[in-house]
Design an enzyme around this catalytic site. Structure first.
Site, PDB file in Angstrom:
ATOM      1  N   SER A  15      -3.607   5.943  14.476  1.00  0.00           N
ATOM      2  CA  SER A  15      -2.214   6.300  14.206  1.00  0.00           C
ATOM      3  C   SER A  15      -1.775   7.552  14.951  1.00  0.00           C
ATOM      4  O   SER A  15      -0.585   7.848  15.009  1.00  0.00           O
ATOM      5  CB  SER A  15      -2.031   6.532  12.709  1.00  0.00           C
ATOM      6  N   GLY A  16      -2.734   8.311  15.483  1.00  0.00           N
ATOM      7  CA  GLY A  16      -2.411   9.598  16.071  1.00  0.00           C
ATOM      8  C   GLY A  16      -2.561  10.737  15.087  1.00  0.00           C
ATOM      9  O   GLY A  16      -2.256  11.891  15.394  1.00  0.00           O
ATOM     10  N   ASP A  19      -6.813  11.494  10.191  1.00  0.00           N
ATOM     11  CA  ASP A  19      -7.695  10.583   9.463  1.00  0.00           C
ATOM     12  C   ASP A  19      -8.293   9.501  10.362  1.00  0.00           C
ATOM     13  O   ASP A  19      -9.505   9.283  10.374  1.00  0.00           O
ATOM     14  CB  ASP A  19      -6.931   9.936   8.303  1.00  0.00           C
ATOM     15  N   SER A  20      -7.451   8.811  11.115  1.00  0.00           N
ATOM     16  CA  SER A  20      -7.977   7.760  11.994  1.00  0.00           C
ATOM     17  C   SER A  20      -8.775   8.351  13.145  1.00  0.00           C
ATOM     18  O   SER A  20      -9.699   7.717  13.666  1.00  0.00           O
ATOM     19  CB  SER A  20      -6.846   6.871  12.514  1.00  0.00           C
ATOM     20  N   CYS A 104       3.347  -3.103   4.334  1.00  0.00           N
ATOM     21  CA  CYS A 104       2.979  -2.839   5.722  1.00  0.00           C
ATOM     22  C   CYS A 104       1.490  -3.088   5.936  1.00  0.00           C
ATOM     23  O   CYS A 104       1.076  -3.687   6.930  1.00  0.00           O
ATOM     24  CB  CYS A 104       3.339  -1.398   6.103  1.00  0.00           C
ATOM     25  N   CYS A 199       5.970   4.569   6.329  1.00  0.00           N
ATOM     26  CA  CYS A 199       5.094   4.805   7.480  1.00  0.00           C
ATOM     27  C   CYS A 199       5.823   5.020   8.798  1.00  0.00           C
ATOM     28  O   CYS A 199       5.376   5.793   9.623  1.00  0.00           O
ATOM     29  CB  CYS A 199       4.097   3.656   7.603  1.00  0.00           C
TER      30      CYS A 199
END
Length: 362
Positions: A15-16, A19-20, A104, A199
């Site tokens: 996602s940028g 966390d990811s 989503c 989101c």
């Protein structure tokens, strides 16, 4: 029991955010090199509604470069607006409180992405705060040890097939541990703030988002206790049950306690502490179980469970029963702000396993 990922082809949704990014670090640390994907869903073609997606993509690109992973952009803009936005506006117009982030995850991240790119991969990894558990050979969605960040409630509409492919590399960590790893490893996303709200909205005001689709319609704000008109509003769809902020009346705090859809009236009360608008009962329709129905035929006396009616670190407790296709929950204590349209999320009595969710209804 932990599932093996050996010889599995992994797709990671980046996602940028921090966390990811740490999810990618942890996969690499364990010897895996996933292919990374950035899902594009924001309304970039409208400069007035431009959000942070350009910066997000730059961050995702930098993290992939750092770890030697390829990054592909998957454009799901139209799918998002056809599915998630349509769902959101339908619920808002009906006077309900939707949860776009739940849909989503189900329809886009683990849905349309699977159809467009994920079907060639064995596993799909995300930066969600959730875990999985294999019990009696079946994979279940399980909670994160971090009660504040746990996101199982946002994943509680996933299908069995979607969960089978899902992995959550940071799900066993606390948020502060994720930040510490990012700072220790000098990740470019280490200091990025967590996203808030829907989101894709970025800096877009939620009411502006609703106004774009539903417009404005003047109506009255009424004191639910005295039936006295307090003022006017610009549409019941700008208000949610339990809302406290942004009402603009003195003598509060005031809470939204009811909406009359037919006559466009928003009812408020400043006597919420008197339990006038609390309830210890709620009903769930269209209950969706992720792995399987854990209860089968529920006995007449019911089964003790934990549950949530909103994203919160606290778990509510009570007894669940079933009549025909409707699940009824009798809570151990009165609950404020039960909002029809939101999801009631079901957990076992130890709030370890997340079984699924259903839509709260009157």
């Amino acid at each position: 029991m932990k599932e093996s990922m050996d010889n599995k082809k992994i797709a990671l949704l980046l996602s940028g955010g921090v966390d990811s990014s740490v999810a990618l670090y942890r996969l690499k640390e364990q010897g895996y090199t996933p292919d990374c994907f950035y899902i594009k869903i924001g309304p970039e073609e409208d400069t007035e509604w431009n959000c942070t997606s350009e910066e997000d993509l730059e961050m995702a690109t930098a993290v992939c470069r750092r770890f030697g992973c390829k990054l592909e952009v998957v454009d799901l803009h139209h799918e998002y607006w056809d599915k998630v936005v349509a769902y959101t506006m339908d619920k808002v117009k009906a006077g309900l409180t939707p949860n776009p982030d739940v849909m989503c995850n189900k329809l886009i991240k683990f849905g349309c992405f699977e159809e467009k790119a994920g079907h060639t991969y064995d596993l799909i990894a995300t930066g969600h705060y959730a875990t999985t558990a294999v019990v009696d050979g079946k994979k279940w969605l399980a909670t994160s040890p971090d009660p504040v960040k746990d996101q199982t409630d946002f994943l509680a509409q996933l299908d069995t097939f979607q969960l089978k492919k899902a992995i959550f590399p940071i799900g066993d960590l606390y948020k502060h541990e994720v930040r510490e790893i990012a700072e220790r490893e000098h990740l470019v996303t280490a200091k990025r703030k967590d996203s808030q709200g829907i989101c894709f909205l970025g800096k877009i005001n939620y009411n502006d988002y609703v106004r774009r689709f539903l417009g404005e319609r003047e109506g009255y704000v009424v004191n639910a206790d005295t039936n006295k008109k307090m003022g006017k509003h610009k549409g019941y769809w700008f208000y949610t049950i339990g809302q406290r902020h942004g009402l603009g009346f003195g003598g509060g705090p005031w809470y939204v306690v009811k909406k009359d859809i037919k006559y466009n009236i928003v009812y408020i009360s400043n006597k919420i502490d008197l339990m006038n608008y609390e309830s210890d009962e709620l009903c769930l329709r269209n209950v969706h179980f992720i792995t399987e129905d854990p209860w089968g035929d529920i006995p007449a006396e019911g089964i003790r469970i934990c549950f949530k009616i909103r994203h919160s670190p606290e778990y509510l407790t009570g007894i669940i029963t079933k009549k025909e296709d409707v699940y009824h929950i009798k809570a151990d204590a009165p609950i404020q702000g039960i909002a029809p349209g939101q999801f009631g999320v079901l957990y076992d009595a130890d709030h370890r396993l997340c079984y699924g969710s259903g839509e709260i209804t009157l």
